[in-house]
Write a protein that holds these residues in place. Structure first.
Motif, PDB file in Angstrom:
ATOM      1  N   GLU A 102      57.786  34.301  68.977  1.00  0.00           N
ATOM      2  CA  GLU A 102      57.785  35.329  67.922  1.00  0.00           C
ATOM      3  C   GLU A 102      56.949  36.553  68.312  1.00  0.00           C
ATOM      4  O   GLU A 102      57.081  37.617  67.716  1.00  0.00           O
ATOM      5  N   LEU A 103      56.057  36.383  69.306  1.00  0.00           N
ATOM      6  CA  LEU A 103      55.209  37.515  69.718  1.00  0.00           C
ATOM      7  C   LEU A 103      56.000  38.541  70.520  1.00  0.00           C
ATOM      8  O   LEU A 103      55.534  39.659  70.743  1.00  0.00           O
ATOM      9  N   LEU A 104      57.206  38.153  70.988  1.00  0.00           N
ATOM     10  CA  LEU A 104      58.025  39.064  71.803  1.00  0.00           C
ATOM     11  C   LEU A 104      59.147  39.672  70.965  1.00  0.00           C
ATOM     12  O   LEU A 104      59.669  39.037  70.043  1.00  0.00           O
ATOM     13  N   ASP A 105      59.523  40.898  71.298  1.00  0.00           N
ATOM     14  CA  ASP A 105      60.621  41.587  70.580  1.00  0.00           C
ATOM     15  C   ASP A 105      61.950  41.278  71.254  1.00  0.00           C
ATOM     16  O   ASP A 105      62.008  40.952  72.438  1.00  0.00           O
ATOM     17  N   ASN A 106      63.015  41.444  70.464  1.00  0.00           N
ATOM     18  CA  ASN A 106      64.360  41.302  71.016  1.00  0.00           C
ATOM     19  C   ASN A 106      64.947  42.693  71.203  1.00  0.00           C
ATOM     20  O   ASN A 106      65.201  43.397  70.235  1.00  0.00           O
ATOM     21  N   HIS A 107      65.122  43.112  72.446  1.00  0.00           N
ATOM     22  CA  HIS A 107      65.548  44.494  72.729  1.00  0.00           C
ATOM     23  C   HIS A 107      67.061  44.626  72.919  1.00  0.00           C
ATOM     24  O   HIS A 107      67.512  45.630  73.446  1.00  0.00           O
ATOM     25  N   ARG A 132      61.997  38.284  75.797  1.00  0.00           N
ATOM     26  CA  ARG A 132      62.160  37.145  74.887  1.00  0.00           C
ATOM     27  C   ARG A 132      63.346  36.270  75.295  1.00  0.00           C
ATOM     28  O   ARG A 132      63.271  35.041  75.281  1.00  0.00           O
ATOM     29  N   SER A 133      64.452  36.931  75.689  1.00  0.00           N
ATOM     30  CA  SER A 133      65.668  36.167  76.013  1.00  0.00           C
ATOM     31  C   SER A 133      65.460  35.298  77.261  1.00  0.00           C
ATOM     32  O   SER A 133      65.972  34.189  77.329  1.00  0.00           O
ATOM     33  N   ILE A 134      64.692  35.789  78.238  1.00  0.00           N
ATOM     34  CA  ILE A 134      64.544  34.971  79.454  1.00  0.00           C
ATOM     35  C   ILE A 134      63.431  33.938  79.314  1.00  0.00           C
ATOM     36  O   ILE A 134      63.482  32.887  79.935  1.00  0.00           O
ATOM     37  N   ILE A 135      62.417  34.223  78.471  1.00  0.00           N
ATOM     38  CA  ILE A 135      61.382  33.198  78.208  1.00  0.00           C
ATOM     39  C   ILE A 135      62.010  32.043  77.408  1.00  0.00           C
ATOM     40  O   ILE A 135      61.682  30.879  77.593  1.00  0.00           O
ATOM     41  N   ALA A 136      62.944  32.400  76.499  1.00  0.00           N
ATOM     42  CA  ALA A 136      63.592  31.382  75.660  1.00  0.00           C
ATOM     43  C   ALA A 136      64.670  30.609  76.409  1.00  0.00           C
ATOM     44  O   ALA A 136      65.172  29.596  75.909  1.00  0.00           O
ATOM     45  N   SER A 137      65.034  31.062  77.607  1.00  0.00           N
ATOM     46  CA  SER A 137      66.148  30.424  78.327  1.00  0.00           C
ATOM     47  C   SER A 137      65.813  28.980  78.684  1.00  0.00           C
ATOM     48  O   SER A 137      64.660  28.619  78.919  1.00  0.00           O
ATOM     49  N   VAL A 185      59.530  34.336  85.720  1.00  0.00           N
ATOM     50  CA  VAL A 185      60.889  34.837  85.478  1.00  0.00           C
ATOM     51  C   VAL A 185      60.799  36.351  85.405  1.00  0.00           C
ATOM     52  O   VAL A 185      59.992  36.896  84.673  1.00  0.00           O
ATOM     53  N   LEU A 186      61.626  37.011  86.198  1.00  0.00           N
ATOM     54  CA  LEU A 186      61.530  38.467  86.287  1.00  0.00           C
ATOM     55  C   LEU A 186      62.671  39.171  85.571  1.00  0.00           C
ATOM     56  O   LEU A 186      62.520  40.308  85.145  1.00  0.00           O
ATOM     57  N   GLY A 187      63.824  38.518  85.462  1.00  0.00           N
ATOM     58  CA  GLY A 187      64.956  39.189  84.838  1.00  0.00           C
ATOM     59  C   GLY A 187      66.234  38.393  85.001  1.00  0.00           C
ATOM     60  O   GLY A 187      66.199  37.182  85.205  1.00  0.00           O
ATOM     61  N   LYS A 188      67.372  39.116  84.916  1.00  0.00           N
ATOM     62  CA  LYS A 188      68.679  38.455  85.026  1.00  0.00           C
ATOM     63  C   LYS A 188      69.443  38.979  86.228  1.00  0.00           C
ATOM     64  O   LYS A 188      69.366  40.161  86.567  1.00  0.00           O
ATOM     65  N   THR A 189      70.206  38.081  86.839  1.00  0.00           N
ATOM     66  CA  THR A 189      71.006  38.447  88.010  1.00  0.00           C
ATOM     67  C   THR A 189      72.305  39.124  87.555  1.00  0.00           C
ATOM     68  O   THR A 189      72.563  39.269  86.370  1.00  0.00           O
ATOM     69  N   ILE A 190      73.130  39.493  88.554  1.00  0.00           N
ATOM     70  CA  ILE A 190      74.413  40.143  88.253  1.00  0.00           C
ATOM     71  C   ILE A 190      75.323  39.221  87.442  1.00  0.00           C
ATOM     72  O   ILE A 190      76.133  39.678  86.650  1.00  0.00           O
ATOM     73  N   SER A 191      75.168  37.901  87.628  1.00  0.00           N
ATOM     74  CA  SER A 191      76.016  36.970  86.864  1.00  0.00           C
ATOM     75  C   SER A 191      75.339  36.530  85.565  1.00  0.00           C
ATOM     76  O   SER A 191      75.662  35.489  85.008  1.00  0.00           O
ATOM     77  N   ASN A 192      74.357  37.324  85.083  1.00  0.00           N
ATOM     78  CA  ASN A 192      73.696  37.096  83.791  1.00  0.00           C
ATOM     79  C   ASN A 192      72.887  35.806  83.717  1.00  0.00           C
ATOM     80  O   ASN A 192      72.672  35.282  82.629  1.00  0.00           O
ATOM     81  N   GLU A 193      72.455  35.294  84.858  1.00  0.00           N
ATOM     82  CA  GLU A 193      71.617  34.084  84.846  1.00  0.00           C
ATOM     83  C   GLU A 193      70.147  34.477  84.926  1.00  0.00           C
ATOM     84  O   GLU A 193      69.797  35.453  85.588  1.00  0.00           O
ATOM     85  N   THR A 194      69.304  33.679  84.258  1.00  0.00           N
ATOM     86  CA  THR A 194      67.857  33.904  84.358  1.00  0.00           C
ATOM     87  C   THR A 194      67.403  33.584  85.770  1.00  0.00           C
ATOM     88  O   THR A 194      67.762  32.554  86.330  1.00  0.00           O
ATOM     89  N   PHE A 195      66.614  34.484  86.359  1.00  0.00           N
ATOM     90  CA  PHE A 195      66.175  34.325  87.753  1.00  0.00           C
ATOM     91  C   PHE A 195      64.748  33.788  87.750  1.00  0.00           C
ATOM     92  O   PHE A 195      63.814  34.467  87.348  1.00  0.00           O
ATOM     93  N   LEU A 196      64.586  32.536  88.187  1.00  0.00           N
ATOM     94  CA  LEU A 196      63.285  31.866  88.164  1.00  0.00           C
ATOM     95  C   LEU A 196      62.770  31.663  89.590  1.00  0.00           C
ATOM     96  O   LEU A 196      63.517  31.249  90.468  1.00  0.00           O
ATOM     97  N   ALA A 224      63.235  42.253  83.255  1.00  0.00           N
ATOM     98  CA  ALA A 224      63.070  42.077  81.812  1.00  0.00           C
ATOM     99  C   ALA A 224      62.103  43.126  81.270  1.00  0.00           C
ATOM    100  O   ALA A 224      61.107  43.451  81.910  1.00  0.00           O
ATOM    101  N   LEU A 225      62.402  43.637  80.088  1.00  0.00           N
ATOM    102  CA  LEU A 225      61.555  44.653  79.465  1.00  0.00           C
ATOM    103  C   LEU A 225      60.518  43.981  78.577  1.00  0.00           C
ATOM    104  O   LEU A 225      60.850  43.246  77.653  1.00  0.00           O
ATOM    105  N   VAL A 226      59.237  44.232  78.885  1.00  0.00           N
ATOM    106  CA  VAL A 226      58.160  43.770  78.011  1.00  0.00           C
ATOM    107  C   VAL A 226      57.261  44.975  77.779  1.00  0.00           C
ATOM    108  O   VAL A 226      56.738  45.565  78.720  1.00  0.00           O
ATOM    109  N   GLU A 227      57.123  45.394  76.517  1.00  0.00           N
ATOM    110  CA  GLU A 227      56.418  46.640  76.208  1.00  0.00           C
ATOM    111  C   GLU A 227      54.965  46.382  75.833  1.00  0.00           C
ATOM    112  O   GLU A 227      54.568  45.251  75.542  1.00  0.00           O
ATOM    113  N   THR A 228      54.190  47.465  75.797  1.00  0.00           N
ATOM    114  CA  THR A 228      52.746  47.355  75.539  1.00  0.00           C
ATOM    115  C   THR A 228      52.408  46.619  74.243  1.00  0.00           C
ATOM    116  O   THR A 228      51.537  45.744  74.252  1.00  0.00           O
TER     117      THR A 228
END
Length: 532
Positions: free
Chosen positions: A48-53, A153-158, A172-183, A414-418
């Protein structure tokens, strides 16, 4: 003839335990040691501490797909290149079109048409991968007209991140071209070099890395050493000092910003590393995972200095600034940590805006096998950071290439803001922490090596001129000073001793010229102002 008496083997002693060695304890029926009991009430941050962008309209339409396919086929046909098959994979910001050319078509011919395909698609930053590793196809990456935001939030929840039990330091840094979480597992990487031009997502990438570790690790298992010459990028994390940060004993600020303190901190980490290696040697193990496993099983004697070892992650932002000001004094401890520290659980993440060869030297590159490149200004920068071109063709805003064991993966960071980071840090800081930050061993610089009698009150009249010459030529030679300024050997030697005491040149190395510790004249002028 008389038979020799057989040697009696003591079968009851385990292989890894020397009976006379009091580093070890006998097997026990006690509960295994749990490091998390130090802060048994600690709660991990919640989603809940993270936003959904997520942005609803960011999808690739069928019309855009078909139009791009037709344009690629047409552009290649104009150059007499026929295609047998083409298929598309839609990612958050990039669509990958994989083509299979007709037999007899040379790959180099397609590779050379990069700009022509970009022209026909009217797209920014086309990247051709020829051939795709292990696929038997050629990839053409085309930016989407409506890029999608990947929220932290989406990749932490994955499921991939939440259910990961194997990784020691999962990031986890983000998503690949095939929309998979990259760990990734930082413990296996074992150090990361991050580069990218200003405003292309480098700081957000570092924040994503730190956030994923905060979501997965308990304060007893992980400590950060944060170095921030800019003074503002990592200051948000100072509130979690008593949970997750490590610092020198006499420091007030948990985030290291001053160059002299950076030197002491890095050298202190070298002392910590040597101390940990001594403990590993006594415990007869090869790495920190085996050591902690033995300690948790209560097989190591705490009275002999054995203790649970938390992982230490060193994060250095704006590395180029440190190299400009301190040069070799910063580079040498970093190279030493990078070469040796992986086995004792010390890992480094170094970020720089300027991936030039005088910043990312060969010694550093050799010891940082994992690289992350955001958009850089030109192809030569891409080759410096990744050892191949491609990073200058990215589209910015978190678009990045991750190079690991010679395979390159394109991700949308992944976008994580201040405000999200502030909420996470406040949530952790509000809980019960340790009495103080994790204290690194005190580093005492070596003595002046016979320079105690050098008089810095009566600096030679030609000291400034000699210092400027030495820094300009990057040659610390007494004979050169004699020749250039027509002075005697004794006076030139005294000036050289004063320069060593001032920190301009290194100690004498026999017949070889001394090492020049300052890289540019600006740093020298600042030092001269302080001296006078």
């Amino acid at each position: 003839p008389m038979q020799e008496e057989p040697t009696i083997l003591d079968e009851d002693v385990p292989d890894d335990v020397d009976r006379d060695d009091d580093n070890f304890l006998p097997e026990t029926t006690l509960e295994p040691y749990d490091p998390r009991l130090d802060l048994s009430t600690y709660k991990f941050p919640s989603l809940e501490l993270l936003d959904n962008h997520q942005s609803p309209e960011a999808n690739v339409s069928n019309e855009e797909l078909i139009s791009n396919k037709n344009r690629i086929v047409e552009a290649l046909r104009n150059f007499k290149i026929e295609i047998v098959k083409i298929r598309a994979t839609i990612g958050p910001t990039i669509t990958l079109y994989e083509i299979v050319p007709a037999p007899g078509i040379r790959i180099s011919k397609i590779k050379s048409l990069e700009d022509d395909i970009a022209l026909s698609l009217a797209a920014l930053g086309i990247r051709i991968i020829a051939p795709m590793p292990g696929q038997g196809t050629i990839g053409i990456e085309v930016p989407n007209s409506h890029p999608q935001i990947v929220s932290m939030r989406s990749i932490i929840a994955s499921k991939k991140f939440q259910e990961d039990e194997k990784s020691e330091l999962p990031i986890v840094l983000g998503k690949t071209i095939s929309n998979e979480t990259f760990l990734l597992d930082l413990a296996k990487m074992p150090h990361i070099l991050v580069a990218g031009a200003t405003g292309q997502g480098k700081s957000v990438g570092l924040n994503a890395l730190i956030t994923s570790l905060l979501y997965k690790k308990h304060p007893a298992e992980l400590k950060f050493v944060m170095v921030d010459p800019k003074k503002v990028e990592l200051s948000l994390y100072s509130v979690i000092e008593k949970h997750f940060l490590a610092k020198l004993p006499d420091e007030e600020e948990p985030i290291v910003t001053d160059v002299d303190k950076v030197k002491n901190t890095l050298n202190s980490l070298c002392v910590e590393m040597d101390h940990r290696y001594d403990l590993l040697k006594k415990a007869h193990v090869r790495n920190v995972k085996e050591y902690n496993g033995k300690f948790i099983a209560r097989r190591l004697n705490p009275e002999k200095g054995h203790h649970y070892m938390p992982y230490i992650v060193v994060i250095i932002d704006e590395f180029a600034d440190l190299i400009m000001q301190a040069g070799k004094e910063i580079e040498l401890p970093i190279a030493r940590i990078a070469q040796l520290a992986r086995a004792v659980g010390i890992h480094m993440v170094i970020a720089t805006q300027r991936p030039s060869v005088n910043v990312i030297t060969g010694v550093i590159k050799a010891n940082f096998p994992a690289r992350i490149a955001f958009k850089v200004a030109q192809g030569i920068d891409s080759k410096t950071i990744l050892d191949q071109s491609g990073a200058h063709q990215l589209i910015g805003k978190g678009d990045m290439l991750v190079s690991q064991s010679n395979t390159i993966t394109r991700l949308q960071c992944a976008l994580v803001e201040t405000p999200e980071i502030e909420r996470i840090c406040a949530f952790i800081a509000d809980q019960q922490g340790y009495m103080d930050a994790f204290l690194l061993p005190e580093y005492v610089p070596d003595g002046d090596g016979g320079l105690s009698d050098v008089d810095m009150q009566n600096i030679d009249a030609m000291f400034d001129q000699c210092a400027r010459l030495v820094v300009a030529t990057q040659q610390g030679s007494t004979s050169m000073i004699q020749r250039k300024f027509s002075i005697g050997y004794n006076r030139a030697g005294r000036i050289m001793d004063q320069m060593e005491k001032a920190g301009i040149v290194g100690p004498s190395e026999g017949g070889k010229p001394r090492q020049v510790l300052l890289q540019d004249e600006y740093s020298l002028e600042q030092l001269l102002n302080r001296l006078h």
